[in-house]
Design an enzyme around this catalytic site. Structure first.
Site, PDB file in Angstrom:
ATOM      1  CB  ALA A 122       3.362  12.870  27.743  1.00  0.00           C
ATOM      2  N   GLY A 138       0.840  17.219  27.624  1.00  0.00           N
ATOM      3  CA  GLY A 138      -0.207  16.482  28.843  1.00  0.00           C
ATOM      4  C   GLY A 138      -0.231  17.347  30.020  1.00  0.00           C
ATOM      5  CD  GLU A 180      -3.175  16.332  26.044  1.00  0.00           C
ATOM      6  OE1 GLU A 180      -2.048  16.068  26.261  1.00  0.00           O
ATOM      7  OE2 GLU A 180      -3.911  16.011  25.006  1.00  0.00           O
ATOM      8  CD  GLU A 184       0.821  17.737  22.921  1.00  0.00           C
ATOM      9  OE1 GLU A 184       0.517  18.913  22.371  1.00  0.00           O
ATOM     10  OE2 GLU A 184       0.315  17.320  23.853  1.00  0.00           O
TER      11      GLU A 184
HETATM   12  N1  COA Z   1       9.428  14.801  28.851  1.00  0.00           N
HETATM   13  C1  COA Z   1      10.773  14.532  29.369  1.00  0.00           C
HETATM   14  N2  COA Z   1      11.554  15.174  30.047  1.00  0.00           N
HETATM   15  C2  COA Z   1      11.453  16.710  29.847  1.00  0.00           C
HETATM   16  C3  COA Z   1      10.209  17.230  29.483  1.00  0.00           C
HETATM   17  C4  COA Z   1       9.244  16.247  28.823  1.00  0.00           C
HETATM   18  N3  COA Z   1       7.975  16.866  28.256  1.00  0.00           N
HETATM   19  N4  COA Z   1      10.142  18.472  29.600  1.00  0.00           N
HETATM   20  C5  COA Z   1      11.361  18.626  30.293  1.00  0.00           C
HETATM   21  N5  COA Z   1      12.072  17.560  30.241  1.00  0.00           N
HETATM   22  C6  COA Z   1      13.316  17.661  30.902  1.00  0.00           C
HETATM   23  C7  COA Z   1      14.516  18.045  30.023  1.00  0.00           C
HETATM   24  O1  COA Z   1      14.875  16.971  29.324  1.00  0.00           O
HETATM   25  C8  COA Z   1      15.613  18.151  31.052  1.00  0.00           C
HETATM   26  O2  COA Z   1      16.113  17.094  31.682  1.00  0.00           O
HETATM   27  P1  COA Z   1      17.841  16.861  31.749  1.00  0.00           P
HETATM   28  O3  COA Z   1      18.319  17.958  32.791  1.00  0.00           O
HETATM   29  O4  COA Z   1      17.874  15.625  32.559  1.00  0.00           O
HETATM   30  O5  COA Z   1      18.267  17.179  30.209  1.00  0.00           O
HETATM   31  C9  COA Z   1      14.933  18.776  32.336  1.00  0.00           C
HETATM   32  O6  COA Z   1      13.543  18.497  32.104  1.00  0.00           O
HETATM   33  C10 COA Z   1      14.645  20.440  32.158  1.00  0.00           C
HETATM   34  O7  COA Z   1      14.341  20.782  30.762  1.00  0.00           O
HETATM   35  P2  COA Z   1      15.130  21.880  30.121  1.00  0.00           P
HETATM   36  O8  COA Z   1      14.425  21.581  28.660  1.00  0.00           O
HETATM   37  O9  COA Z   1      16.627  21.895  30.145  1.00  0.00           O
HETATM   38  O10 COA Z   1      14.655  23.314  30.596  1.00  0.00           O
HETATM   39  P3  COA Z   1      14.277  24.668  29.814  1.00  0.00           P
HETATM   40  O11 COA Z   1      13.976  25.683  30.943  1.00  0.00           O
HETATM   41  O12 COA Z   1      15.506  24.902  28.705  1.00  0.00           O
HETATM   42  O13 COA Z   1      13.088  24.546  28.718  1.00  0.00           O
HETATM   43  C11 COA Z   1      10.850  23.720  28.448  1.00  0.00           C
HETATM   44  C12 COA Z   1      11.999  24.421  29.345  1.00  0.00           C
HETATM   45  C13 COA Z   1       9.502  23.661  29.051  1.00  0.00           C
HETATM   46  C14 COA Z   1      10.551  24.889  27.232  1.00  0.00           C
HETATM   47  C15 COA Z   1      11.489  22.629  27.405  1.00  0.00           C
HETATM   48  O14 COA Z   1      11.821  21.700  28.814  1.00  0.00           O
HETATM   49  C16 COA Z   1      10.569  21.843  26.683  1.00  0.00           C
HETATM   50  O15 COA Z   1      10.205  21.985  25.632  1.00  0.00           O
HETATM   51  N6  COA Z   1       9.997  20.499  27.175  1.00  0.00           N
HETATM   52  C17 COA Z   1       9.166  19.869  26.354  1.00  0.00           C
HETATM   53  C18 COA Z   1       7.765  20.405  26.342  1.00  0.00           C
HETATM   54  C19 COA Z   1       6.902  19.693  25.252  1.00  0.00           C
HETATM   55  O16 COA Z   1       7.159  19.453  23.940  1.00  0.00           O
HETATM   56  N7  COA Z   1       5.901  18.769  25.817  1.00  0.00           N
HETATM   57  C20 COA Z   1       5.166  18.206  25.131  1.00  0.00           C
HETATM   58  C21 COA Z   1       5.253  16.640  25.412  1.00  0.00           C
HETATM   59  S1  COA Z   1       4.293  15.568  24.137  1.00  0.00           S
END
Ligand code: COA
Length: 260
Positions: free
Chosen positions: A66, A112, A115, A135
């Site tokens: 999400a 999400g 999910e 989460e």
């Molecule tokens: N919500 C909003 N933005 C998200 C996102 C999310 N769940 N997951 C990734 N993004 C965005 C990042 O903020 C970033 O945006 P920016 O370039 O404007 O800063 C872009 O997507 C790229 O992500 P980034 O974190 O730079 O890539 P990465 O390769 O370093 O890491 C992940 C990849 C997937 C490990 C990391 O993005 C992450 O942990 N995301 C969140 C996962 C999460 O907790 N999901 C559950 C949500 S309830």
């Protein structure tokens, strides 16, 4: 209809429904959930389409969860509404969709995103895919059905561990756990998933819809899946697809199901 955050590619009887926000790793904001809902309605009403494959844009992510930036300031009521409306519009909607929905997980499927994949009828994954419910690392819990569907798919103990540790598992472990049915090379993911969809296309959509309802009934606490199955089995005998399917078998020819 034109969309900002998703795309729909019709390929014969198969639709590829793609979440298309690669710069945000396809994170699900409300607008994307609304568009997915609209796209699914479009595909449900399209009689030419028999199977839907959901995947993510780009090579990195299916859906990275999400959209955290959207809900970071939410109140308790807004949080409840986010989960309730998302479940109704997208996750439960997909689970009960009248046509088969396959999630082709092409990268990160987190929160999400996992999910969403779990709401589909089954899943394939690319070798680079990583799945998890992170989460609790954000101080929240899965809100789009994850606490229910993950235990159904992998068992309660493993689901508890995945939810509590917030860790990701790689595609081969997801396969071993039964979370995904097949693991393919990234470049083969869509073609190989389409090959499975094509096998489904040979069969009666009327019967498949009834089977989806019967299987799902087993996971609803106040429904008796066996009763639903008996009824749906009996109802099948009154369909043109049943007459065609049995006649085609007896006459040693390929069935041309009329009920689509
Ligand atoms: N919500 C909003 N933005 C998200 C996102 C999310 N769940 N997951 C990734 N993004 C965005 C990042 O903020 C970033 O945006 P920016 O370039 O404007 O800063 C872009 O997507 C790229 O992500 P980034 O974190 O730079 O890539 P990465 O390769 O370093 O890491 C992940 C990849 C997937 C490990 C990391 O993005 C992450 O942990 N995301 C969140 C996962 C999460 O907790 N999901 C559950 C949500 S309830």
């Amino acid at each position: 209809m034109s969309y900002q955050n998703i795309s729909i590619d019709l390929q014969g009887r198969i639709a590829i429904l793609k979440i298309d926000r690669p710069s945000k790793l396809n994170a699900l904001n409300r607008e994307t959930i609304d568009e997915l809902h609209e796209g699914l309605i479009e595909l449900e009403n399209d009689n030419d389409i028999k199977v839907v494959i959901i995947t993510g844009s780009g090579e990195k992510a299916f859906v990275a969860g999400a959209d955290i930036s959207e809900f970071a300031d939410y109140s308790v009521d807004e949080g409840k509404d986010l989960a309730a409306s998302g479940q109704e519009k997208l996750f439960d909607y997909i689970e009960n969709f009248s046509k088969p929905v396959i999630a082709a997980i092409n990268g990160f499927a987190l929160g999400g995103g996992l999910e969403l994949a779990m709401a589909a009828h089954f899943r394939t994954a690319s070798k680079n895919a990583k799945m998890g419910l992170p989460e609790v690392s954000l101080g929240v819990i899965p809100g789009y059905g994850g606490t229910q569907r993950l235990p159904q798919l992998v068992g309660k103990g493993k689901a508890m561990e995945m939810i509590m540790t917030a860790e990701m598992i790689p595609a081969d472990e997801a396969y071993r756990l039964g979370l995904v049915n097949h693991v393919f090379e990234q470049e083969d993911l869509i073609e190989n998933t389409k090959a499975i969809a094509k096998k489904i296309c040979n069969n009666s959509l009327v019967a498949i819809k009834a089977a989806i309802e019967a299987v799902n009934a087993g996971y609803v606490f106040d429904e008796d899946g066996y009763d639903i199955e008996i009824n749906a089995f009996g109802e099948a005998f009154g369909t043109d697809d049943f007459k065609e399917g049995t006649q085609a078998f007896l006459n040693k020819r390929k069935a041309e199901f009329p009920g689509e």
